[in-house]
Design an enzyme around this catalytic site. Sequence first.
Site, PDB file in Angstrom:
ATOM      1  N   GLU A 150       0.803  -1.232   0.000  1.00 31.84           N
ATOM      2  CA  GLU A 150       0.000   0.000   0.000  1.00 31.84           C
ATOM      3  C   GLU A 150       0.836   1.282   0.000  1.00 31.84           C
ATOM      4  O   GLU A 150       0.601   2.185   0.798  1.00 31.84           O
ATOM      5  CB  GLU A 150      -0.964  -0.020   1.195  1.00 31.84           C
ATOM      6  CG  GLU A 150      -1.924  -1.198   1.130  1.00 31.84           C
ATOM      7  CD  GLU A 150      -2.753  -1.400   2.407  1.00 31.84           C
ATOM      8  OE1 GLU A 150      -2.798  -0.491   3.239  1.00 31.84           O
ATOM      9  OE2 GLU A 150      -3.353  -2.483   2.547  1.00 31.84           O
ATOM     10  N   ASN A 200       2.133  -5.293  -3.184  1.00 26.78           N
ATOM     11  CA  ASN A 200       0.730  -5.599  -2.856  1.00 26.78           C
ATOM     12  C   ASN A 200      -0.033  -4.307  -2.594  1.00 26.78           C
ATOM     13  O   ASN A 200       0.461  -3.419  -1.899  1.00 26.78           O
ATOM     14  CB  ASN A 200       0.733  -6.459  -1.580  1.00 26.78           C
ATOM     15  CG  ASN A 200      -0.609  -7.075  -1.238  1.00 26.78           C
ATOM     16  OD1 ASN A 200      -1.237  -7.719  -2.076  1.00 26.78           O
ATOM     17  ND2 ASN A 200      -1.056  -6.884   0.000  1.00 26.78           N
ATOM     18  N   HIS A 236     -10.484  -6.664  -1.494  1.00 28.18           N
ATOM     19  CA  HIS A 236     -11.502  -6.464  -0.451  1.00 28.18           C
ATOM     20  C   HIS A 236     -12.692  -5.809  -1.145  1.00 28.18           C
ATOM     21  O   HIS A 236     -12.614  -4.654  -1.561  1.00 28.18           O
ATOM     22  CB  HIS A 236     -10.980  -5.542   0.655  1.00 28.18           C
ATOM     23  CG  HIS A 236      -9.865  -6.154   1.446  1.00 28.18           C
ATOM     24  ND1 HIS A 236     -10.076  -7.196   2.328  1.00 28.18           N
ATOM     25  CD2 HIS A 236      -8.534  -5.887   1.487  1.00 28.18           C
ATOM     26  CE1 HIS A 236      -8.913  -7.540   2.883  1.00 28.18           C
ATOM     27  NE2 HIS A 236      -7.966  -6.760   2.396  1.00 28.18           N
ATOM     28  N   GLU A 265      -6.097 -10.910  -0.757  1.00 28.75           N
ATOM     29  CA  GLU A 265      -6.846 -10.665   0.485  1.00 28.75           C
ATOM     30  C   GLU A 265      -8.357 -10.649   0.232  1.00 28.75           C
ATOM     31  O   GLU A 265      -9.087  -9.824   0.784  1.00 28.75           O
ATOM     32  CB  GLU A 265      -6.422  -9.315   1.100  1.00 28.75           C
ATOM     33  CG  GLU A 265      -4.933  -9.209   1.340  1.00 28.75           C
ATOM     34  CD  GLU A 265      -4.506  -7.920   2.033  1.00 28.75           C
ATOM     35  OE1 GLU A 265      -5.360  -7.192   2.575  1.00 28.75           O
ATOM     36  OE2 GLU A 265      -3.295  -7.644   2.035  1.00 28.75           O
ATOM     37  N   ASP A 267     -12.179 -10.744   0.204  1.00 33.01           N
ATOM     38  CA  ASP A 267     -13.399 -10.962   0.978  1.00 33.01           C
ATOM     39  C   ASP A 267     -14.487 -10.109   0.350  1.00 33.01           C
ATOM     40  O   ASP A 267     -14.199  -9.174  -0.391  1.00 33.01           O
ATOM     41  CB  ASP A 267     -13.233 -10.715   2.493  1.00 33.01           C
ATOM     42  CG  ASP A 267     -12.541  -9.429   2.868  1.00 33.01           C
ATOM     43  OD1 ASP A 267     -12.566  -8.482   2.064  1.00 33.01           O
ATOM     44  OD2 ASP A 267     -11.990  -9.351   3.985  1.00 33.01           O
TER      45      ASP A 267
HETATM   46  O1  9MR Z   1      -6.791  -8.053   8.948  1.00 31.67           O
HETATM   47  C1  9MR Z   1      -5.853  -7.200   9.527  1.00 31.67           C
HETATM   48  C2  9MR Z   1      -6.335  -6.739  10.877  1.00 31.67           C
HETATM   49  O2  9MR Z   1      -6.313  -7.827  11.788  1.00 31.67           O
HETATM   50  C3  9MR Z   1      -5.477  -5.595  11.386  1.00 31.67           C
HETATM   51  O3  9MR Z   1      -6.027  -5.098  12.575  1.00 31.67           O
HETATM   52  C4  9MR Z   1      -5.392  -4.520  10.338  1.00 31.67           C
HETATM   53  C5  9MR Z   1      -4.582  -3.332  10.778  1.00 31.67           C
HETATM   54  O4  9MR Z   1      -4.722  -2.302   9.871  1.00 31.67           O
HETATM   55  O5  9MR Z   1      -4.816  -5.068   9.156  1.00 31.67           O
HETATM   56  C6  9MR Z   1      -5.639  -6.029   8.585  1.00 31.67           C
HETATM   57  O6  9MR Z   1      -5.074  -6.507   7.392  1.00 31.67           O
HETATM   58  C7  9MR Z   1      -4.836  -5.566   6.345  1.00 31.67           C
HETATM   59  C8  9MR Z   1      -3.653  -6.074   5.552  1.00 31.67           C
HETATM   60  O7  9MR Z   1      -2.548  -6.289   6.396  1.00 31.67           O
HETATM   61  C9  9MR Z   1      -3.276  -5.110   4.441  1.00 31.67           C
HETATM   62  N1  9MR Z   1      -4.426  -4.840   3.600  1.00 31.67           N
HETATM   63  C10 9MR Z   1      -5.642  -4.436   4.278  1.00 31.67           C
HETATM   64  C11 9MR Z   1      -6.007  -5.457   5.365  1.00 31.67           C
HETATM   65  C12 9MR Z   1      -7.331  -5.099   6.006  1.00 31.67           C
HETATM   66  O8  9MR Z   1      -7.222  -3.901   6.698  1.00 31.67           O
END
Ligand code: 9MR
Length: 355
Positions: A150, A200, A236, A265, A267
């Site tokens: 990101e 990513n 997402h 990722e 969903d």
């Molecule tokens: O699913 C992850 C969640 O448990 C964390 O709290 C969060 C913190 O920002 O990150 C989530 O995973 C992210 C991933 O690492 C990067 N892309 C977006 C995902 C959803 O926020």
Amino acid sequence: MLAGYWKYVVLSIALAAASPISPSLRASADRGGILVGTAVRPEQLSEPAYAATLAHEFNLLEPEDAMKWEVLHPAPETFDFTQADRIVPFAAQHNMKVRGHTLVWHQQNPKWLTEGRYTPDQLAQILEKHVKTVVGHYRGKVFAWDVVNEAFDERVVGKFRRTIWYDQPGIRRARKGSSYIEDCFRWAHEADPAALLFYNDAEAEAMNPKSDEIYAMVRDFRRRGVPIDGVGLQMHISNLHPDIPSISENIDRFTALGVQVHITEMDVALPVDADGNAEAEDLQLQAEIYRNIAAACLSHPGCTAIQTWGFTDKYSWIGSHSKRTQGAALLFDRNYRPKPAYDALRSVLERSRHR
Ligand code: 9MR
């Protein structure tokens, strides 16, 4: 002779009883040479239904949070691999591949780092050490890394996100475009030349200004021999009408550069009631989205992995993120029962063996 025959019958019955009538996701994916994966949390591995479903259905996993800086690197001189080291052996034991996530991000960083007031030179050294230590620790065990996550700003088109790594204060390359990202890929490659290295990002799934920027960076890296092997499209989805042809066109242009695409990722968040339940109609719509995204991926030989962000609705980031207004985003319900989305994905994977 007879004893041999009965042994055969008993064995066949036992085998039939042990395997469900329909093949698992991973059985279908294996035949097509596809990876089907999920994000996982180490604390859930001790729950029998969680562990059994994970091992039975997937041939790929990725720690959801356990490889992030705040977990792995709690103090300047301390690396703590305890959490991720519960996940990686689980994968080996069950013959699953591991994606590593993530070496460079602006979130989930420890306070000693974000509040440390380091100079760009110091920060560059800290980052290089982190990348090389972590990739080195998992050398030969993590087959693909999300090296940088990101890095593009979603609000300002064409801009790099302003982060500690880029320009606040940045690692010696402040405001020099993708050059700090390039450094990270080179460091990771040095630490494990065999690992596949991915960039990513979110909201870059379809053709849009953000994916244009990422495309330009990847094309430049490939031309100049920067070691990048793939692009992760997070996927997402919360708008129930994703533009599938545009996503397919985007996958097309990335794979044409000679890099792989992983859906990393996925969903599909649905509106839910106070008990977390979605409407039956929405569950069907969700199934079609999983089907269409999977089919778009698998229509390109370079799109080699489909991974979801967790697998049971019991544990998904969507609930807390949406203050419980959305959920039911994954393939299995809270009791590990497969949803229509599961059947849809499996049917696409089944067909993939002919691709
Ligand atoms: O699913 C992850 C969640 O448990 C964390 O709290 C969060 C913190 O920002 O990150 C989530 O995973 C992210 C991933 O690492 C990067 N892309 C977006 C995902 C959803 O926020």
